[in-house]
Design a protein around this motif. Structure first.
Motif, PDB file in Angstrom:
ATOM      1  N   LEU A 142     -12.372  -3.199   8.402  1.00 17.42           N
ATOM      2  CA  LEU A 142     -11.468  -3.900   7.503  1.00 17.42           C
ATOM      3  C   LEU A 142     -10.657  -2.882   6.708  1.00 17.42           C
ATOM      4  N   ARG A 143      -9.419  -3.190   6.456  1.00 14.75           N
ATOM      5  CA  ARG A 143      -8.556  -2.290   5.690  1.00 14.75           C
ATOM      6  C   ARG A 143      -8.953  -2.282   4.222  1.00 14.75           C
ATOM      7  N   HIS A 144      -8.853  -1.088   3.610  1.00 19.42           N
ATOM      8  CA  HIS A 144      -9.168  -0.965   2.184  1.00 19.42           C
ATOM      9  C   HIS A 144      -8.271  -1.854   1.344  1.00 19.42           C
ATOM     10  N   THR A 145      -7.031  -2.050   1.795  1.00 16.16           N
ATOM     11  CA  THR A 145      -6.095  -2.842   0.998  1.00 16.16           C
ATOM     12  C   THR A 145      -6.548  -4.285   0.847  1.00 16.16           C
ATOM     13  N   GLY A 174       3.148  -3.133   3.744  1.00 15.12           N
ATOM     14  CA  GLY A 174       4.243  -2.938   4.679  1.00 15.12           C
ATOM     15  C   GLY A 174       4.370  -3.997   5.759  1.00 15.12           C
ATOM     16  N   LEU A 175       3.354  -4.852   5.930  1.00 15.04           N
ATOM     17  CA  LEU A 175       3.391  -5.819   7.027  1.00 15.04           C
ATOM     18  C   LEU A 175       4.430  -6.911   6.779  1.00 15.04           C
ATOM     19  N   GLY A 192       9.526  -9.050   8.883  1.00 19.06           N
ATOM     20  CA  GLY A 192      10.812  -9.637   8.515  1.00 19.06           C
ATOM     21  C   GLY A 192      10.708 -10.702   7.445  1.00 19.06           C
ATOM     22  N   ILE A 193       9.508 -10.914   6.896  1.00 19.73           N
ATOM     23  CA  ILE A 193       9.316 -11.954   5.880  1.00 19.73           C
ATOM     24  C   ILE A 193      10.108 -11.628   4.615  1.00 19.73           C
ATOM     25  N   ASP A 194      10.068 -10.364   4.187  1.00 18.57           N
ATOM     26  CA  ASP A 194      10.792  -9.971   2.974  1.00 18.57           C
ATOM     27  C   ASP A 194      12.283 -10.244   3.119  1.00 18.57           C
TER      28      ASP A 194
END
Length: 208
Positions: free
Chosen positions: A120-123, A178-179, A184-186
């Motif tokens: 799992l990612r730390h974020t 960054g995902l 492209g959501i942002d």
């Protein structure tokens, strides 16, 4: 019958039909919750958000009881956390949670086998201190989605399914650095926010 659900959303005739927030229903819908309760829960959770920032609602159900004897299906790996204070509906008949991970158990098992463990990612932990992981639930393939998801499905041509790809990546985009920009959501939400500011509120964005 062989076309992925996310691929169907990209069809020009389907894109043209989506003019507001919308519902996606599975062909073998299994849900004991009255539809109006789900709609009320979604509307209440979106009451403080503008059309350009609205989220969605997915339904998962426990895979236990007689249904398992009738229709044995693989379960999903679901990770949830509590909603933020400003996301909690003022009125809701059902408890809602924020989805942070979602994938078929078969996909999770493959990842565990390849990675020699659950990575799992730390974020995820940085963003959500308390995460509950569930392995005995199934995606009902019942979704209430905001209009802007139409653009996400169209933009991400590699998405094949709504459940695993669109919903799965969207859930991770809420905490994985960054995902959201990569998907492209942002850009999509930024453009819709600018349009909303230029033209005011859009009455056509009510759920139909």
């Amino acid at each position: 019958m062989t076309t992925g659900t996310a691929e169907l959303l990209r069809l020009p005739e389907v894109q043209a039909c989506i003019q507001s927030n919308f519902l996606l229903l599975s062909c073998d819908l299994l849900c004991d919750i009255p539809g109006e309760h789900l709609l009320e829960a979604w509307l209440a959770s979106q009451s403080e958000l503008g059309p350009a920032a609205q989220g969605g609602l997915s339904v998962f159900y426990p895979a236990k009881g007689i249904q398992d004897e009738i229709k044995k299906e693989p379960t999903d790996f679901v990770a949830i956390t509590s909603l933020d204070q400003d996301e909690v509906p003022s009125v809701s008949r059902h408890e809602l949670s924020k989805l942070v991970l979602s994938m078929p158990m078969d996909t999770l098992k493959e990842q565990i086998e390849n990675d020699k463990g659950l990575l799992l990612r730390h974020t995820l932990v940085e963003k959500h201190a308390s995460v509950k992981m569930l392995t005995s639930y199934r995606d009902a393939h019942l979704y209430i989605l905001p209009k802007w998801v139409r653009s996400l499905a169209q933009h991400q041509e590699r998405f094949e399914s709504v459940s695993e790809d669109l919903i799965g990546y969207w859930a991770k985009a809420g905490w994985q650095r960054g995902l959201s920009a990569k998907l492209g959501i942002d850009e999509i939400l930024g453009g819709q926010k600018e349009a909303q500011d230029d033209h005011g509120s859009n009455d056509g964005d009510s759920l139909e």
